[in-house]
Scaffold this active site. Sequence first.
Site, PDB file in Angstrom:
ATOM      1  NE  ARG A  45       1.765  -1.493  29.380  1.00 51.89           N
ATOM      2  CZ  ARG A  45       2.726  -1.829  30.243  1.00 51.89           C
ATOM      3  NH1 ARG A  45       3.319  -0.900  30.951  1.00 51.89           N
ATOM      4  NH2 ARG A  45       3.073  -3.069  30.399  1.00 51.89           N
ATOM      5  CG  HIS A  91       3.397  -2.768  21.776  1.00 51.99           C
ATOM      6  ND1 HIS A  91       2.382  -1.912  22.120  1.00 51.99           N
ATOM      7  CD2 HIS A  91       3.519  -3.615  22.815  1.00 51.99           C
ATOM      8  CE1 HIS A  91       1.894  -2.237  23.292  1.00 51.99           C
ATOM      9  NE2 HIS A  91       2.570  -3.269  23.750  1.00 51.99           N
ATOM     10  CE1 TYR A 136      11.429 -24.945  19.271  1.00 54.54           C
ATOM     11  CE2 TYR A 136      10.478 -24.076  21.298  1.00 54.54           C
ATOM     12  CZ  TYR A 136      11.528 -24.662  20.621  1.00 54.54           C
ATOM     13  OH  TYR A 136      12.685 -24.974  21.286  1.00 54.54           O
TER      14      TYR A 136
END
Length: 508
Positions: A45, A91, A136
């Site tokens: 990570r 993931h 968006y």
Amino acid sequence: MTVMARKSASTPPPPPSSEQIVDIDVAEEMRGSYLEYAYSVIYSRALPDARDGLKPVHRRILFQMAAMGLRPDRPHVKCARVVGDVMGKLHPHGDTAIYDALVRMAQPFSMRVPLVDGHGNFGSLGGDDPPAAYRYTECRLESAAELMTDGLGEEVVAFGPNYDGQEEEPSVLPAAFPNLLVNGAAGIAVGMATNMAPHNLVEVIAAARHLISKPDASLDDLMRYVPGPDLPTGGKIVGLDGVREAYETGRGVFRIRATAKVTDVRPRKRGIVVTELPYGIGPEKVIAKIKDLVHSRKLQGIADIRDLTDREHGLQLVIEVKNGFNAEAILDELYRLTPMEDTFGVNNVALVDGQPLTLGLKELLEVYVDHRFDVVRRRSMYRRRRREEQIHLVLGRLIAILDIDEVIAVIRTSDDTAAARTRLMEVFDLSEIQANDILELPLRRLTKFSRLELEKERDQLTREITELTAILESDELLRTVVSDELADVGKKFGTPRRTVLLESPGLP
């Protein structure tokens, strides 16, 4: 009552439980569990790989976007679609972490060479305004990102299973440019952290090419090509001792100063115009600090402050100075008291062969160059093998076209496909692969193969096989190929330096 009591006394006891209780040492269990968690954070990570400069989440985003065909010449797609595919296939963490990583790769003020072409609100400098939700915004790959994934179909890197074993993902990307040095990295693991500054692509490539030609080059030699970081937001790096220390040991601190000039902001009114801020600092943070200083009377002489930043002119912070005050002196105070001058702590920690190491400039370049040698070597082996397979088919077609009538007669008089294959192999001394190729070709195509065309293709494939073999057998030629490819990347994607380097604070 007595009878019931006797019956109860004679009732057999319940069977023993099948559960087994094991005594463990709590301290030992905590130690083992914490180490497992720490390893997961470090390797999966928080820390980038020194070869491609990517953390797993960034690598998976670029790989999935390439698999989706989101090339620069294709239309943008919703970021929600990319986030969903990455989370579902590669993931298995939160969508927020994936979207945050995608957003950063699209921010020109965060990345020296952005890897994602974003469409919509992807946030502002310093994080003053957050990006819009992923439902968006839209995205696709930048041209530079294609360099990161170019060659994945040619077995240039190793692939491994994803989290559930249903998909495959690359362990590292081919990375046709030194992404870790160019774009930097930041991350906090368990017991360690990384914070790497961005650099200029042309300078880093020049240093890498010098190292390829002279593997024993010193740090001073490399610093002639990479004199210091080149931050996306520009500004000035004041004092280079910390930069050299970082390049030598992997750790160091340097100061970044805003770019500002004293000028007339209105008729007969002097002021300070700020056009570049330190890396990671936004105008709202600077404005808030100045207002706080003015309100607490720690800073005097400020009449007004206006943020005129827009898309056309970029960052423009106008600080109006009261009459009777020295604007240059106020600018010095602003550097001293506000985030217009900030420090950057370099901590070059990255994964090398799965181990977190602190690397200097030369070590970072060496790891990347060795990676490119391996990529080009594996690519050359793959391409040679494919051309050898193709020339084998071409030689079979040449044999068949020389006596096309007999080939057709053999096929027509055979009982089935297997018999035709066997007879072709016996009559024309063909391999099974060549015989299958001839059988699968439609008759109209077989008759169109002219001898000259096939011989031309054979000669071309032979030349390419010879060239690829030369690369694989010559270390010098391999180095030349890698160096030339880096030079092409520098010419295509290189941009002028943005950050000015100053030896001492007193220099202009």
